[in-house]
Scaffold this motif. Structure first.
Motif, PDB file in Angstrom:
ATOM      1  N   PHE A   5       0.790  -1.230   0.000  1.00 36.57           N
ATOM      2  CA  PHE A   5       0.000   0.000   0.000  1.00 36.57           C
ATOM      3  C   PHE A   5       0.824   1.282   0.000  1.00 36.57           C
ATOM      4  O   PHE A   5       0.455   2.248  -0.663  1.00 36.57           O
ATOM      5  CB  PHE A   5      -1.011  -0.012   1.147  1.00 36.57           C
ATOM      6  CG  PHE A   5      -2.136  -0.960   0.872  1.00 36.57           C
ATOM      7  CD1 PHE A   5      -3.119  -0.625  -0.042  1.00 36.57           C
ATOM      8  CD2 PHE A   5      -2.188  -2.194   1.481  1.00 36.57           C
ATOM      9  CE1 PHE A   5      -4.153  -1.500  -0.341  1.00 36.57           C
ATOM     10  CE2 PHE A   5      -3.207  -3.080   1.197  1.00 36.57           C
ATOM     11  CZ  PHE A   5      -4.197  -2.729   0.286  1.00 36.57           C
ATOM     12  N   PHE A   6       1.935   1.318   0.715  1.00 39.43           N
ATOM     13  CA  PHE A   6       2.760   2.524   0.720  1.00 39.43           C
ATOM     14  C   PHE A   6       3.690   2.575  -0.492  1.00 39.43           C
ATOM     15  O   PHE A   6       4.197   3.638  -0.836  1.00 39.43           O
ATOM     16  CB  PHE A   6       3.589   2.624   2.008  1.00 39.43           C
ATOM     17  CG  PHE A   6       2.785   3.057   3.187  1.00 39.43           C
ATOM     18  CD1 PHE A   6       2.682   4.390   3.522  1.00 39.43           C
ATOM     19  CD2 PHE A   6       2.118   2.127   3.967  1.00 39.43           C
ATOM     20  CE1 PHE A   6       1.933   4.799   4.616  1.00 39.43           C
ATOM     21  CE2 PHE A   6       1.371   2.514   5.062  1.00 39.43           C
ATOM     22  CZ  PHE A   6       1.274   3.851   5.385  1.00 39.43           C
ATOM     23  N   GLY A   7       3.947   1.431  -1.114  1.00 37.77           N
ATOM     24  CA  GLY A   7       4.814   1.383  -2.274  1.00 37.77           C
ATOM     25  C   GLY A   7       4.043   1.264  -3.569  1.00 37.77           C
ATOM     26  O   GLY A   7       3.891   2.233  -4.311  1.00 37.77           O
ATOM     27  N   LEU A   8       3.528   0.070  -3.834  1.00 35.27           N
ATOM     28  CA  LEU A   8       2.901  -0.190  -5.123  1.00 35.27           C
ATOM     29  C   LEU A   8       1.603   0.581  -5.339  1.00 35.27           C
ATOM     30  O   LEU A   8       1.433   1.241  -6.368  1.00 35.27           O
ATOM     31  CB  LEU A   8       2.658  -1.693  -5.279  1.00 35.27           C
ATOM     32  CG  LEU A   8       3.910  -2.576  -5.256  1.00 35.27           C
ATOM     33  CD1 LEU A   8       3.528  -4.041  -5.361  1.00 35.27           C
ATOM     34  CD2 LEU A   8       4.875  -2.182  -6.357  1.00 35.27           C
ATOM     35  N   VAL A   9       0.694   0.503  -4.395  1.00 34.82           N
ATOM     36  CA  VAL A   9      -0.600   1.172  -4.582  1.00 34.82           C
ATOM     37  C   VAL A   9      -0.414   2.682  -4.683  1.00 34.82           C
ATOM     38  O   VAL A   9      -0.968   3.328  -5.584  1.00 34.82           O
ATOM     39  CB  VAL A   9      -1.596   0.795  -3.466  1.00 34.82           C
ATOM     40  CG1 VAL A   9      -2.851   1.636  -3.552  1.00 34.82           C
ATOM     41  CG2 VAL A   9      -1.953  -0.688  -3.554  1.00 34.82           C
ATOM     42  N   ALA A  10       0.374   3.247  -3.787  1.00 35.20           N
ATOM     43  CA  ALA A  10       0.563   4.699  -3.802  1.00 35.20           C
ATOM     44  C   ALA A  10       1.257   5.161  -5.082  1.00 35.20           C
ATOM     45  O   ALA A  10       0.812   6.106  -5.733  1.00 35.20           O
ATOM     46  CB  ALA A  10       1.368   5.136  -2.578  1.00 35.20           C
ATOM     47  N   THR A  11       2.330   4.498  -5.463  1.00 42.65           N
ATOM     48  CA  THR A  11       3.118   4.950  -6.609  1.00 42.65           C
ATOM     49  C   THR A  11       2.464   4.583  -7.939  1.00 42.65           C
ATOM     50  O   THR A  11       2.260   5.439  -8.794  1.00 42.65           O
ATOM     51  CB  THR A  11       4.540   4.364  -6.538  1.00 42.65           C
ATOM     52  OG1 THR A  11       5.099   4.691  -5.271  1.00 42.65           O
ATOM     53  CG2 THR A  11       5.416   4.912  -7.629  1.00 42.65           C
ATOM     54  N   GLY A  30       7.604   1.997  -7.420  1.00 41.76           N
ATOM     55  CA  GLY A  30       6.762   1.520  -6.325  1.00 41.76           C
ATOM     56  C   GLY A  30       7.456   0.470  -5.479  1.00 41.76           C
ATOM     57  O   GLY A  30       7.316   0.444  -4.255  1.00 41.76           O
ATOM     58  N   THR A  31       8.228  -0.380  -6.140  1.00 37.28           N
ATOM     59  CA  THR A  31       8.984  -1.404  -5.410  1.00 37.28           C
ATOM     60  C   THR A  31      10.045  -0.755  -4.526  1.00 37.28           C
ATOM     61  O   THR A  31      10.209  -1.138  -3.364  1.00 37.28           O
ATOM     62  CB  THR A  31       9.631  -2.389  -6.408  1.00 37.28           C
ATOM     63  OG1 THR A  31       8.591  -3.027  -7.154  1.00 37.28           O
ATOM     64  CG2 THR A  31      10.462  -3.432  -5.691  1.00 37.28           C
ATOM     65  N   ALA A  32      10.749   0.240  -5.050  1.00 35.98           N
ATOM     66  CA  ALA A  32      11.782   0.925  -4.263  1.00 35.98           C
ATOM     67  C   ALA A  32      11.170   1.662  -3.080  1.00 35.98           C
ATOM     68  O   ALA A  32      11.663   1.570  -1.947  1.00 35.98           O
ATOM     69  CB  ALA A  32      12.562   1.888  -5.151  1.00 35.98           C
ATOM     70  N   VAL A  33      10.083   2.368  -3.308  1.00 32.72           N
ATOM     71  CA  VAL A  33       9.425   3.115  -2.229  1.00 32.72           C
ATOM     72  C   VAL A  33       8.868   2.144  -1.183  1.00 32.72           C
ATOM     73  O   VAL A  33       9.003   2.362   0.029  1.00 32.72           O
ATOM     74  CB  VAL A  33       8.316   4.034  -2.790  1.00 32.72           C
ATOM     75  CG1 VAL A  33       7.479   4.629  -1.680  1.00 32.72           C
ATOM     76  CG2 VAL A  33       8.930   5.130  -3.648  1.00 32.72           C
ATOM     77  N   ALA A  35       9.937  -0.841  -0.506  1.00 34.10           N
ATOM     78  CA  ALA A  35      11.052  -1.441   0.232  1.00 34.10           C
ATOM     79  C   ALA A  35      11.543  -0.507   1.332  1.00 34.10           C
ATOM     80  O   ALA A  35      11.815  -0.939   2.452  1.00 34.10           O
ATOM     81  CB  ALA A  35      12.193  -1.796  -0.729  1.00 34.10           C
ATOM     82  N   LEU A  36      11.649   0.784   1.029  1.00 28.85           N
ATOM     83  CA  LEU A  36      12.085   1.740   2.054  1.00 28.85           C
ATOM     84  C   LEU A  36      11.057   1.871   3.178  1.00 28.85           C
ATOM     85  O   LEU A  36      11.424   1.927   4.357  1.00 28.85           O
ATOM     86  CB  LEU A  36      12.373   3.106   1.432  1.00 28.85           C
ATOM     87  CG  LEU A  36      13.645   3.203   0.610  1.00 28.85           C
ATOM     88  CD1 LEU A  36      13.754   4.574  -0.042  1.00 28.85           C
ATOM     89  CD2 LEU A  36      14.865   2.926   1.465  1.00 28.85           C
ATOM     90  N   ALA A  37       9.774   1.917   2.820  1.00 27.73           N
ATOM     91  CA  ALA A  37       8.730   2.002   3.857  1.00 27.73           C
ATOM     92  C   ALA A  37       8.765   0.759   4.744  1.00 27.73           C
ATOM     93  O   ALA A  37       8.640   0.855   5.972  1.00 27.73           O
ATOM     94  CB  ALA A  37       7.359   2.166   3.208  1.00 27.73           C
ATOM     95  N   SER A  38       8.963  -0.387   4.132  1.00 29.67           N
ATOM     96  CA  SER A  38       9.045  -1.629   4.900  1.00 29.67           C
ATOM     97  C   SER A  38      10.293  -1.660   5.773  1.00 29.67           C
ATOM     98  O   SER A  38      10.253  -2.156   6.904  1.00 29.67           O
ATOM     99  CB  SER A  38       9.041  -2.830   3.955  1.00 29.67           C
ATOM    100  OG  SER A  38       7.829  -2.886   3.232  1.00 29.67           O
ATOM    101  N   ALA A  80      15.923  -1.024  -2.674  1.00 32.37           N
ATOM    102  CA  ALA A  80      15.671   0.384  -3.020  1.00 32.37           C
ATOM    103  C   ALA A  80      16.802   0.948  -3.879  1.00 32.37           C
ATOM    104  O   ALA A  80      16.550   1.655  -4.859  1.00 32.37           O
ATOM    105  CB  ALA A  80      15.492   1.210  -1.757  1.00 32.37           C
ATOM    106  N   ALA A  81      18.037   0.625  -3.538  1.00 29.50           N
ATOM    107  CA  ALA A  81      19.187   1.119  -4.314  1.00 29.50           C
ATOM    108  C   ALA A  81      19.167   0.558  -5.737  1.00 29.50           C
ATOM    109  O   ALA A  81      19.362   1.294  -6.706  1.00 29.50           O
ATOM    110  CB  ALA A  81      20.487   0.744  -3.613  1.00 29.50           C
TER     111      ALA A  81
END
Length: 120
Positions: A5-11, A30-33, A35-38, A80-81
């Motif tokens: 939700f914070f990565g894929l859905v949001a982005t 979305g995957t990078a974001v 991963a950072l949120a997680s 993320a990197a």
């Protein structure tokens, strides 16, 4: 759920609403974001492993154990990197400027992998 939700859905969702499509670079971002949120959630839960186990809360770090949760944190930061590099390959190499932000991960990675406990 945080990753989705914070990565894929949001982005990807925002990209779809704006452009009407979901291009590959949106999924990578979305995957990078995500991963950072997680990673933030994992770092927060690492300090709570002993009390979570006592109270019966089975967070992912409590299930993985201290050492493996710290490795998982580093893997999420690595995802993320890599995501930044893949995003740049898909959109344009100027996007690599985002790699400068990875310097902000050095201190948290050092602390988490170094065994920091509590608020540290």
């Amino acid at each position: 759920m945080v990753f989705v939700f914070f990565g894929l859905v949001a982005t990807v969702g925002t990209t779809f609403v704006i452009s009407g499509s979901t291009p590959p670079h949106a999924w990578v971002a979305g995957t990078a974001v995500g991963a950072l949120a997680s990673a933030i959630l994992v770092a927060n839960n690492i300090r709570d492993i002993p009390t979570d186990r006592e109270s019966g809360k089975l967070t992912l770090p409590a299930r993985l154990g201290d050492r493996n949760a710290r490795i998982f944190y580093a893997v999420l930061c690595g995802i993320a990197a890599v995501g930044i590099v893949v995003f740049a390959a898909l959109t344009g190499w100027a996007s690599l400027i985002a790699l400068l932000s990875l310097g902000l991960l050095i201190d948290p990675l050092r602390r988490v992998l170094g065994g920091a406990a509590g608020p540290a």
